[in-house]
Motif scaffolding. Sequence first.
Motif, PDB file in Angstrom:
ATOM      1  N   HIS A   1     -30.366 -20.575 -16.369  1.00 13.75           N
ATOM      2  CA  HIS A   1     -30.727 -21.505 -15.300  1.00 13.75           C
ATOM      3  C   HIS A   1     -29.487 -22.271 -14.825  1.00 13.75           C
ATOM      4  O   HIS A   1     -29.316 -22.511 -13.624  1.00 13.75           O
ATOM      5  N   LEU A   2     -28.652 -22.664 -15.775  1.00 11.52           N
ATOM      6  CA  LEU A   2     -27.438 -23.398 -15.417  1.00 11.52           C
ATOM      7  C   LEU A   2     -26.526 -22.526 -14.561  1.00 11.52           C
ATOM      8  O   LEU A   2     -25.958 -22.989 -13.558  1.00 11.52           O
ATOM      9  N   ARG A   3     -26.398 -21.272 -14.925  1.00 13.73           N
ATOM     10  CA  ARG A   3     -25.560 -20.343 -14.157  1.00 13.73           C
ATOM     11  C   ARG A   3     -26.080 -20.182 -12.736  1.00 13.73           C
ATOM     12  O   ARG A   3     -25.312 -20.231 -11.762  1.00 13.73           O
ATOM     13  N   ASP A   4     -27.395 -20.016 -12.616  1.00 10.91           N
ATOM     14  CA  ASP A   4     -27.973 -19.860 -11.276  1.00 10.91           C
ATOM     15  C   ASP A   4     -27.755 -21.126 -10.448  1.00 10.91           C
ATOM     16  O   ASP A   4     -27.456 -21.052  -9.252  1.00 10.91           O
ATOM     17  N   GLY A   5     -27.921 -22.279 -11.085  1.00  8.57           N
ATOM     18  CA  GLY A   5     -27.706 -23.527 -10.363  1.00  8.57           C
ATOM     19  C   GLY A   5     -26.260 -23.698  -9.934  1.00  8.57           C
ATOM     20  O   GLY A   5     -25.978 -24.216  -8.842  1.00  8.57           O
ATOM     21  N   PHE A   6     -25.334 -23.250 -10.764  1.00  6.95           N
ATOM     22  CA  PHE A   6     -23.916 -23.353 -10.414  1.00  6.95           C
ATOM     23  C   PHE A   6     -23.577 -22.452  -9.221  1.00  6.95           C
ATOM     24  O   PHE A   6     -22.922 -22.875  -8.269  1.00  6.95           O
ATOM     25  N   LEU A   7     -24.049 -21.221  -9.270  1.00  6.03           N
ATOM     26  CA  LEU A   7     -23.731 -20.290  -8.195  1.00  6.03           C
ATOM     27  C   LEU A   7     -24.422 -20.676  -6.894  1.00  6.03           C
ATOM     28  O   LEU A   7     -23.945 -20.351  -5.806  1.00  6.03           O
ATOM     29  N   ALA A   8     -25.551 -21.360  -7.008  1.00 11.61           N
ATOM     30  CA  ALA A   8     -26.249 -21.815  -5.805  1.00 11.61           C
ATOM     31  C   ALA A   8     -25.765 -23.194  -5.355  1.00 11.61           C
ATOM     32  O   ALA A   8     -26.324 -23.771  -4.425  1.00 11.61           O
ATOM     33  N   ASP A   9     -24.747 -23.738  -6.040  1.00 13.08           N
ATOM     34  CA  ASP A   9     -24.169 -25.032  -5.684  1.00 13.08           C
ATOM     35  C   ASP A   9     -25.203 -26.149  -5.743  1.00 13.08           C
ATOM     36  O   ASP A   9     -25.306 -26.983  -4.845  1.00 13.08           O
TER      37      ASP A   9
END
Length: 1535
Positions: free
Chosen positions: A1516-1524
């Motif tokens: 989830h953290l990775r997805d949030g990072f890539l989605a800014d």
Amino acid sequence: MAARGCPLEAVPLPADVREGLAELELELSEGDITQKGYEKKRAKLLACHMLLTQVEPTFQAEARTPGPSQTSAAAPKLQKPRPTTSRDERFRSDVHTEAVQAALAKYKERRMPMPSKRRSVLVYPSADTCTPPDTSSASEDEGPSRRPGRLTSTPLQSHGSIEPWLGQVLEASSSSSSASSHPGGRPAAAPWAATALTGPTADAHIGVPVSSRVSSRIQQLLNTLKRPKRPPLREFFMDDFEELLAVRQTDPNRPKPEGSQMVVLKGEPLAAEAPQPPSLLAALQRWGTTQPKAPCVTALDTAGKAVHVLTYGKLWSRSLKLAYTLLNKLTSKNEPLLKPGDRVALVFPNSDPVMFMVAFYGCLLAELVPVPVEVPLTRKDAGSQQVGFLLGSCGVALALTTDACQKGLPKAQTGEVATFKGWPPLAWLVIDGKHLTKPPKDWHPSAQGAGAGTAYIEYKTSKEGSTVGVTVSHTSLLAQCQALTQACGYSEAETLTNVLDFKRDAGLWHGVFTSVLNRMHVISIPYALMKVNPLSWIQKVCSYKARAALVKSRDMHWSLLAQRGQRDVSLSSLRMLIVADGANPWSISSCDAFLNVFQSRGLRPEVICPCASSPEALTVAIRRPPDLGGPPPRKAVLSMNGLSHGVIRVDTEEKLSVLTVQDVGQVMPGANVCVVKVEGTPYLCKTDEVGEICVNSIATGAAYYGLPGITKNIFETVPVTAEGVPVSDRSFTRTGLLGFIGPDDLVFVVGKLDGLMVVGVRRHNADDIVATALAVEPMKFVYRGRITVFSVTVLHDDRIVLVAEQRPDTSEEDSFHWMGRVLQAVDSIHQVGMYCLALVPANTLPKAPLGGIHISETKQRFLEGMLHPCNVLMCPHTCVTNLPKPRQKQPEVGPASMVVGHLVAGKRTAQASGRELAHLEESDQARKFLFLPDVLQWRAHTTPDHPLFLLLNAKGSVTSTVTCVQLHRRAERVAAALMEKGRLCVGDHVALVYPPGVDLIAAFYGCLYCGCVPVTVRPPHPQNLTTTLPTVKMIVEVSKSACVLTTQAIVRLLKSKEAVAAVDVRTWPTILDTDDTPKKKVASIFRPPSPDVLAYLDFSVSTTGVLAGVKMSHAATSALCRSLKLQCELYPSRQIAICLDPYCGLGFALWCLCSVYAGHQSVLVPPLELESNVSLWLSAVSQFKARVAFCSYSVMEMCTKGLGAQTSVLRMKGVNLSCVRTCMVVAEERPRIALTQSFSKLFKDLGLPARAVSTTFGCRVNMAICLQVQTRPENEVKGGSSDSLLQGTAGPDPTTVYVDMRALRHDRVRLVERGSPHSLPLTESGKILPGVKVIIAHTETRGPLGDSHLGEIWVNSPHNATGYYTVYGEEGLHADHFSARLSFGDTQTIWARTGYLGFLRRTELTDASGERHDALYVVGSLDETLELRGMRYHPIDIETSVTRAHRSIAECAVFTWANLLVVVVELAGLEQDALDLVALVTSVVLEEHHLVVGVVVIVDSGVIPINSRGEKQRRHLRDGFLADQLDPIYVAYNM
């Protein structure tokens, strides 16, 4: 400025030439072309486009007097600028700037990945609010070229006769070093010099949304790394754990020394014609009595006016008064405070030379040892603590100072001078006249001031920041004065202008000692005056007609900038202008530029006299004017590539990378000098080799005070020839200067040991890199030229760090543009990669006493994360070249071969099991308890009033108690409501959306009573509906629930306006409120036709972000309860406390199932209640005297952090945990040893047994595999059945082993001792439950592995889940995880794959049955491992290292994207401190895990998502990072 470089003009190259050069670089890096071929082709390409000048011989004699051709041109008008046509272009003072610009022109301009910074981080204090600006440069010893203007310098004439060896190539171990990453020492293009992919095509290439700001920056960073900088490493798996780091290969083409072995250079003997005074004190007495009115020193104020003139008579009389006072008027307990030989601190400001001289000579007359130190302005001055350590080690108890200085010192509340950090307790004596006692006429000091006794101690700060004291004897002091008098030709009554600090180094030796010996008059220029008027020293030379001046390059440089419009100054009186830091790389350009400007004002070329000195050897060499017998000055143009290998070479090919140095004159009179190798045995160097200069003389320091070991290495060195024969029977002193002996026996210095940085196998000088960086747009960017360079050790090698103060008006884009150009310039000229560039606000770096940058303190702040930069650029990809070899997957060994290998090696197959349950399955009890609804009915009939559940609220009060019959009746009412209102059929799925409590339990059994399948769902959070409600909706839809059971409050929440905005509320299935169900009974309670019928669905989100539901049959449910009952010894009289989320996994089973099955009483504590009352959990355990307790890591962490300082308060409230036998942590991860140990230690004071805390392990396929219960004495068994007594879990304590973390990366287990390097502690996850079998299987071949081999944990158990429940019923996923079979050996048994890596180890301990205990160790989730460089890393290991790096790091999570390692760090401090973490995080991951961090993201606390079990949701953290979506404080992209 270091005059390095060549007359290469910055001509922009055509595109075709640039492309050809790029192709050549690539061919060379990949080994497709030889170095010689590369050079030929490159020369052809550049032949038409580069202006190359012929290189003059290396050493050239410079005629300071004008030659015939110059005389005729200069005769008509002296003011005419000096012609530069006859001068070698390489010696122009601005040639280094041109070399830098030419190097930058070779690179195609491109945009670097800019960091993402929150606006609040951009706010920094302006320079006006900081300390007042100063005109100093990087450090006290760093010179003026901080503001390089295009200054024309003097012409030169080539020298006719040059030593034959000078045309050869020499080897010198310069302070300049450079990574041997460039083949053949050639400059390589910066790794990010390739063209960046931009636009939608680049972003779409890896499938990243074009609109994502962070994603596009990562893509840009990836593009910068595409071009290889070096030949690719040979990839293979190296199984040598002791030598994992790549061994550097020595470049076979490196230059080697070819000269003959040098001989010891002897200086001229000390003259003995004139009668010399026997000591310095004798000279003082002579002048004080015979010439009492002769001026000794003149002190100036900040306006340049003479405020005090000390005569020799006053100096003598005041020194006598002070000596008498020190010896006779200071008492302690009726005894003299001081005795001869005691050390005394002299604390005087730089503006008061008069009182300093009185104090110094007063101490000498009293036979005391003065220790001059700087004035500590605050309690936290840079380096002040180390000075205090020196004073303490010297036994200093008294400090002398002036009245004005004492008033300015920080005071304690008592009014006394405050005690500074690290300083010993001091008595302070003010030595102004009114405080001293006049001695009787018949009193005479007994001091002779001669002999081997210590005269004074001079402090020296090392490269690491430690301060040592160099002792100088009376004999050495006198010899130094005599040598300086002879070398400089000092005579009586001469005037000397001194700009240097008179408390140490050359300022002390010339301005305080030698001046008194020769009755000279010293004009002392304070630093404060130089800041206001940099031209003041020249004005004083003019007004006092001074014959000599003592300056540094910095002073010459700043006077150049201030001299415009000053026409009335004349330097014709000067016969010697001594440049104290003539060994620095920029001194030559300062001297040339100064001469060029002031020659028209009477300055003669031969007057400029550079010198070299060190605290240990005092003055090493000084250039002498021709009238004193000095040879013509010389200059050397040296190849920087050769110097980095320790060899002296003429630069004939790479004309950008040269170092131009000037000689520092001849050896001091009475001294012998040689050059020895820097490391190891002090062998003499060859004539073309650079080494450390050593001096043998009576005029050197004697020792480091109180440090005999280091003293022997430095002051008692015995140089030897190549055959090992000592060159002299007398020892030499190491100077710390790196250099060589040139023609005419002149000494050349190319660097200092303190500035030496060894990168790879090459050496670099910090000063050289400072000069290069300052040549990149210095006026526009660097604040007052304040810049410093040092090295830090990371991964067994020096890494170069550059720190600069940027101007207050600089934009962030300008900052990164400048840093990018510095990287290019350093890479091209020095051929070395920079590790870190940090920019700090103006006037924030720690200052040295004279205003320069305190380098060791700056380095310490950098290492401690206290530098507080405003911009940071890390370049680990560029400079770290000694990483371990990447692992290359070998052809897999087949499973059969593995088994044979284990047999040959004597290893057993890694397989273990809990106790057998087969003989128990035939009993009536097992058949009776096969279905949980039957068990509940039986308990309601046999023990109706037996309490099963107690629910506590936040205040610790019991809100509801449920007995067996009450639960039965409530379940009946729920079942009736489902059948009547919901009109559900047998087998329909029902979502239970309840807060933790008894309602959830009743609803669960109500579903079982009517044949429905319950699905427990965590209710949405009222304050965060937009995030939590979609998850509820998803589970309801994925589970195909036909009905939702919940409470009235949640019904209103599901249909609220906020819910409408979050989800489509029209698609909810039937929602039933169970708060007011009518008291009805069902006609008949449903009994499943088979134990394999589905009992309930268990949904949860895994740590990898996957929502998965597993099916639990009635048989598996009852088997789970049976195993837990036997393992935990649960029976009706037992009470257990539970603080777990009741929605999935073992938490749900303990909350809802086990009490009904085993009959024990469960005290339920909802974890959410701990947010308002942290002590609720421990108070409940104490109140109900629970022997067995269950909690999660998040609960344990809340207690540890929230109650750490409140144990005494809890004890007063009566909290007592001595009743606890076992406190089990329910988790699906590797045991967190640090947290469990800290919990145990913290609450030991409340009676918690030391061995009480243990761990469990379960997963999706089997929620309870391991569970450890501590043994209990037999007399504690009460009311238990005979079965529980027989099947008790008396077993060994959990064992902890230490494994090699490096071996784990290769999927191997290597046990090591505690405290070994790279050791990782692992504790077993508990004892395997009854009926459970575990085997370790290979992740790819699926064959069985041996003992202590890392593999996937497979489990076979009656309580395994039946399979995944998904919308589409992916049978492949079901078969893969729940019906796995071994590929070799026992191929019939069906196993479930847990998805976790671990290993089994048979211990020497035995369990209750007498069998040896098999310990299961869980290492980590297979899905979460990071595949980097061919090795497998576990995120928790990297995160643990990062969390330890700095106290401001609250939490950390790592993940990979496109082969980049991304580290997300939660900041617990101020936002302005965020950038400190970037370098620390990068370094600790490199050091401990041999990985290069690609992106460092600094976020606020609480951003990293965590599930109910306290596990990080990294996906989830990775997805949030890539989605800014993280709103980061700072995002750093490492180059």
